[in-house]
Design a protein around this motif. Sequence first.
Motif, mmCIF file in Angstrom:
data_model
loop_
_atom_site.group_PDB
_atom_site.id
_atom_site.type_symbol
_atom_site.label_atom_id
_atom_site.label_comp_id
_atom_site.label_asym_id
_atom_site.label_seq_id
_atom_site.Cartn_x
_atom_site.Cartn_y
_atom_site.Cartn_z
ATOM 1 N N ASN A 208 -4.421 7.022 2.224
ATOM 2 C CA ASN A 208 -5.209 5.790 2.194
ATOM 3 C C ASN A 208 -4.252 4.598 2.259
ATOM 4 N N THR B 35 -5.028 1.710 3.624
ATOM 5 C CA THR B 35 -5.761 0.444 3.704
ATOM 6 C C THR B 35 -6.141 -0.085 2.327
ATOM 7 N N ASP B 36 -5.715 0.608 1.277
ATOM 8 C CA ASP B 36 -5.954 0.136 -0.087
ATOM 9 C C ASP B 36 -4.720 -0.644 -0.535
ATOM 10 N N TRP B 37 -4.844 -1.962 -0.572
ATOM 11 C CA TRP B 37 -3.716 -2.826 -0.898
ATOM 12 C C TRP B 37 -3.827 -3.318 -2.335
ATOM 13 N N SER C 90 0.860 -1.187 0.000
ATOM 14 C CA SER C 90 0.000 0.000 0.000
ATOM 15 C C SER C 90 0.895 1.235 0.000
ATOM 16 N N ARG D 167 -1.647 5.036 -4.094
ATOM 17 C CA ARG D 167 -2.960 4.410 -4.228
ATOM 18 C C ARG D 167 -4.069 5.246 -3.592
#
Length: 432
Positions: free
Chosen positions: A380, A382-384, A344, A376
């Motif tokens: 953010n 937590t956007d993998w 991320s 990303r």
Amino acid sequence: ALCVLFDITNTEQAGKVIENTPTTTFGIPCIYPQIPNIPPYHNNAVWPFVEAYWTRASAKVGNTKSVEHGLASIIRAASLFLTNKENMVAETGDFMGTEINSDRQLWSVAGNLAMVYRIFLGMDFQPDAVFFKPFIPQKYTGMRSLKNFKYRKSLIDITIDGYGDNIKSLSLDGKLLTANKIPGNISGYHKIHIQMNNEIAQPGGINLVETTFSPETPNLTVSDSLLVWNSIEDAKIYRIIKNGAEISKTKDTRFRIPRSDHYSEYQVMAVGKSGQQSFLSQPVSVVSRQHTILMEANGEDISNDYPGFYGFGYIPITKQKNKNVNFPVYIPRSGKYALDFRYSNGNGPINTNNKCAVRSLFLNGRRIGAVVFPQRGDRNWTDWGYSNSIPVNLPAGDHKLTLEFQRPDENMNYDINAALLDQMRLILLGYE
């Protein structure tokens, strides 16, 4: 425009490029059609300096209509804004609404000045001479002058009379010249007078269109051999792409794919009622688990604060921490693999900024490529997702893969070159 100016196109191609490229009311847009839900900057925008290149290319092919449209775009914007703005919204012709802008933008100023030097005077600066090839539409006919133009060791007053696509006569200090140029070694004060031919061989034409938008890009997911995506407004059909080739079309928003042990990538494209196409969706990978090797990232400061990671946690990779991350791996059978990394990067939005993380990848001490970890989403984390994929041939046995920060991996930001690293993934593409 650059293809025309640098003679990459032949004469016939150059004319077709200028006549057929979509042009909007307020000028030539950077792209066409526009992308939905992206603020005006390069998207849905006209840039005066780009317009200047386009107008120069139009003059080179003798397309009067396109030259007039380009001049109008640049002059209108500068006159209304009382400055040379960086860009303007293609839909409205106004600088209000652009994502970023500035006054007295140097490349816009240069583009505006180029209309005088490069179009009306047609000046072409070469090492040994200045050549003149003006292109003046009939609407701009009349007498023009440029005084105190400094060229190397000389100071020149230039007057030009009439309109047309060619010079009838050119005189230097009252003496007619046989060639439309002055030597590069000229010095002192001089006067140049240019008389145009008052003729236009070809009026030309432009492809004037409304500012339109392509369909939105589908958001594609896959689960249990079923491709699913969101419904796109105005889409009449969806194209299903497998490994770069179309395999089917559907009006539905789901598609059943055949089960296979071979690695495949799928994408979906929306086609609007007007025939305009969306971008291809982000590819989704379909591969059996038995042909995938996953390796947890291990290093300094293992954490699990941000959800969405796989396994026991993730590590930060920065210019100071975890500059070298090792992945020892055993390959049971020789084959070709696709290697990528799950990560991320919340250091910036997806459409601008310069905080993409870059690392060198080594196989048993030998560099095999660069791994890129784009932003990303701003803050953010937590956007993998996955990095670019690197194909690699691996013989059976033990290997060491190393992700390392080196000087060539510097990005444009320099200070921030970081991401959160979750896993390395090896996908079997085929046995040797």
